[in-house]
Motif scaffolding. Structure first.
Motif, short mmCIF file in Angstrom:
data_model
loop_
_atom_site.label_atom_id
_atom_site.label_comp_id
_atom_site.label_asym_id
_atom_site.label_seq_id
_atom_site.Cartn_x
_atom_site.Cartn_y
_atom_site.Cartn_z
N LYS B 9 -17.65 23.68 11.07
CA LYS B 9 -17.81 24.75 10.24
C LYS B 9 -17.54 23.76 9.16
N GLU B 10 -18.04 22.34 8.93
CA GLU B 10 -18.44 21.86 7.67
C GLU B 10 -19.78 22.01 7.73
N GLU B 11 -20.25 21.65 8.80
CA GLU B 11 -22.06 21.46 9.00
C GLU B 11 -22.26 22.85 8.75
N LYS B 13 -21.11 25.26 6.37
CA LYS B 13 -20.62 24.62 4.78
C LYS B 13 -21.72 24.00 3.97
N LYS B 14 -22.26 22.99 4.95
CA LYS B 14 -23.16 22.38 3.71
C LYS B 14 -24.31 22.82 3.85
#
Lengths: 336, 273
Positions: B9-11, B13-14
């Motif tokens: 998820k963070e990848e 979002k980034k």
């Protein structure tokens, strides 16, 4: 290789070589002979105790960063291995990485288009933190780094010192027992350098009991912060001890530092003379058992140059380095 | 598992946040495949003397080559984004100086790659949706709601296979750093050996090679659903082959990435540009 409970890091016979440029790319061409290799790290043995702040001091190209990269598993050593918090960096690299926080030199190691907070959230995810843990750690780190008010701004709007604070926060995001800090104050202005140094010594080392390997080529930094220092030169560790014991290796007790315009011939005066030039001023460091005995000789010998100042000092780590290697530490930052 | 999902998820979002910082780039990616295809439509019309061709029908099953080429162009967006996206993303991480921190972390690299692949897919799907709207309202291509789900299924399988190849390219990028020429070459080989611009039946060699390219089966299935109104029951064979190629491509792709990652740690070229 066994790790005693009091040891956080043990490196044994670590060798890292690189090919000289243009040789045998993609496995094509004649086989590389040993003399075509550069030994960036050449048989390093190292033991760091738990909670110790251990300095790696050496000039640019001494092998400090390569050693740190080997310890952090970013580079695979050609020979030897290391144990970090009980985990072999070659056989169990994932577990070793979980125990390490690393920050390397250079400010372009963050996502400049993301905020400080978003950067840390991403790196928290890389270290296996849950969303809630990540938020808690980030809030804590932003607070102690004094970045709370700027945490939602993009990194590109931060100053160099603020970026370095985020870099150090990244190394701490998963609260690792071992920190590898590669030139953490490089390029920072004096106030940020002071903050970072104090944070490393007081917060990380004394309060949180982190084991830290700090690489630097700033002697004062190593002298002030480190419990023990390893002096590296040409890929090898040439001496390891506390700063005080290292300085006692200099056989002479006193050093006369002479700053002058132009050049003087001090050869034959004192036991050892080293010269350096900073912004047109020549600095001579004359080692002697008793400086008073050589003072008149120095003044006589300096007739061809204009003496700006003379100071009697104690041997520094740089003197130790020169004594051990015959070379100077280069790339000094004058403000340091 | 939850931490793996958090990383994915963070990848995503980034990557999406960084992409949104460059609106002109987004515009280019959205309209490029359409601009690219228009000359072929005009070229086809000039050669055939209209928008239909009986010769074309013998090879493609439809006499209307404009919808045929438009669908090829739309689907090739995924080819373009996956081949450039993944390797390019690794390249950018290298420029940003963040690659070392990714490789030095204990995270499973497959999660990072999956995050990169999904963020590419999300942005590509946004572009594809724009293109579909342009094709439906600008070129009169008809798309009914009933056809959307089967097409999405095929697209999903296609994207998985393409990202298998993209993961391999990401691994190669770790080592060779600048992989644009390689990507260009692969991209053009795909254009040559799969029915993006023309039916592969035009040449027996092309037809044979196309059998190992996931795009071939995806395009046959999607055109079958969209243009020829074929029922899904007649297309399951192609979908199965596509799934099989996915498994092979992802397996080989990840093996190459794993090998290359180990290689750069040995050679010390992780931090090189």
């Amino acid at each position: 290789m066994d790790l005693a409970p009091e040891h956080a890091i043990i490196a044994k016979g670590v060798v890292k070589t690189f090919r000289k440029k243009g040789r045998r790319k993609y496995g094509i061409g004649p086989k590389i002979t040993p003399d075509e290799l550069i030994y960036a790290v050449n048989g390093v043995d190292l033991t760091v105790r738990r909670g110790e702040l251990f300095g790696l001091l050496g000039p640019n190209g001494a092998g400090k960063t390569t050693l740190v990269k080997c310890l952090s598993t970013l580079l695979l050593p050609n020979k030897g291995t290391a144990i970090i918090s009980g985990h072999d960096i070659i056989n169990d690299p994932i577990a070793a990485r979980e125990c390490i926080g690393i920050t390397t030199g250079g400010e372009r190691t963050l996502y400049w288009k993301l905020s400080g907070r978003d950067n840390l959230r991403y790196f928290a995810a890389l270290y296996g933190l849950s969303s809630e843990e990540a938020d808690r750690r980030i809030s804590y780190l932003m607070k102690i780094m004094g970045l709370e008010d700027r945490q939602y701004e993009r990194i590109e709007k931060y100053s160099t010192g603020m970026r370095q604070k985020v870099s150090i926060s990244r190394a701490l995001i998963h609260d690792p027992p071992v920190l590898l800090l590669d030139e953490p104050t490089l390029g920072l202005d004096p106030s940020f350098s002071r903050f970072i140094r104090s944070f490393i010594k007081k917060d990380l080392n004394q309060k949180q009991k982190k084991t830290i390997i700090l690489t630097t080529h700033y002697m004062d930094e190593a002298d002030q912060l480190c419990d023990r220092i390893a002096i590296m030169n040409e890929g090898k560790i040439v001496a390891v001890d506390t700063p005080e014991v290292l300085k006692r290796r200099i056989p002479q007790d006193e050093v006369l530092e002479v700053r002058c315009l132009g050049h003087a011939d001090f050869s034959g005066i004192g036991q050892r003379v080293y010269a350096d030039s900073v912004e047109g001023v020549t600095i001579y460091r004359i080692h002697a058992e008793n400086v008073e005995d050589i003072m008149s000789q120095v003044i006589q010998a300096a007739h061809s140059a204009k003496i700006l100042s003379m100071n009697v000092t104690k041997p520094t780590l740089e003197d130790v380095f020169i004594h051990l290697t015959g070379a100077r530490l280069t790339g000094e930052d004058n403000e340091q | 598992m939850s931490s793996e999902l958090f990383l994915v998820k963070e990848e995503i979002k980034k990557n999406i946040k960084i992409l949104l910082c460059y609106p002109v780039e987004i515009m280019f990616w959205a309209i490029f495949p359409i601009l690219w295809v228009i000359p072929f439509i005009f070229q086809g019309e000039a050669l055939v003397g209209g928008s239909t061709s009986s010769q074309f029908k013998e090879l493609a099953g439809t006499e209307q080559f404009i919808p045929f080429v438009l669908i090829g162009a739309i689907i090739s967006t995924y080819l373009f984004s996956s081949l450039y996206g993944m390797g390019g993303s690794i390249r950018m991480e290298s420029y940003w100086g963040t690659l070392e921190y990714i490789l030095g972390s204990p995270a499973r690299k497959i999660s990072v790659l999956m995050g990169k692949a999904l963020s590419e897919s999300i942005s590509s799907t946004f572009f594809v949706a724009t293109q579909v709207l342009i094709c439906v309202f600008g070129f009169g291509l008809k798309l009914t709601v009933a056809k959307v789900l089967p097409i999405l299924l095929v697209l999903l399988l296609l994207v998985a296979g393409l990202y298998g190849m993209a993961i391999a390219l990401a691994g190669v990028t770790l080592q060779i750093k600048e992989s644009r020429s390689l990507v260009h070459t692969i991209e053009y080989l795909f254009y040559l050996f799969s029915p993006i611009r023309y039916p592969v039946g035009i040449n027996p060699v092309i037809a044979t090679v196309s059998l190992v390219i996931p795009l071939t089966y995806a395009l046959i299935a999607i055109r079958g659903i969209w243009l020829l109104n074929q029922p899904m029951s007649t297309l399951w064979g192609y979908v199965g082959l596509l799934a099989l190629l996915d498994v092979i491509f992802i397996g080989v792709g990840y093996t190459i990435f794993y090998y290359m990652e180990k290689r750069v740690r040995k050679s010390g070229s992780v931090s090189q540009y």
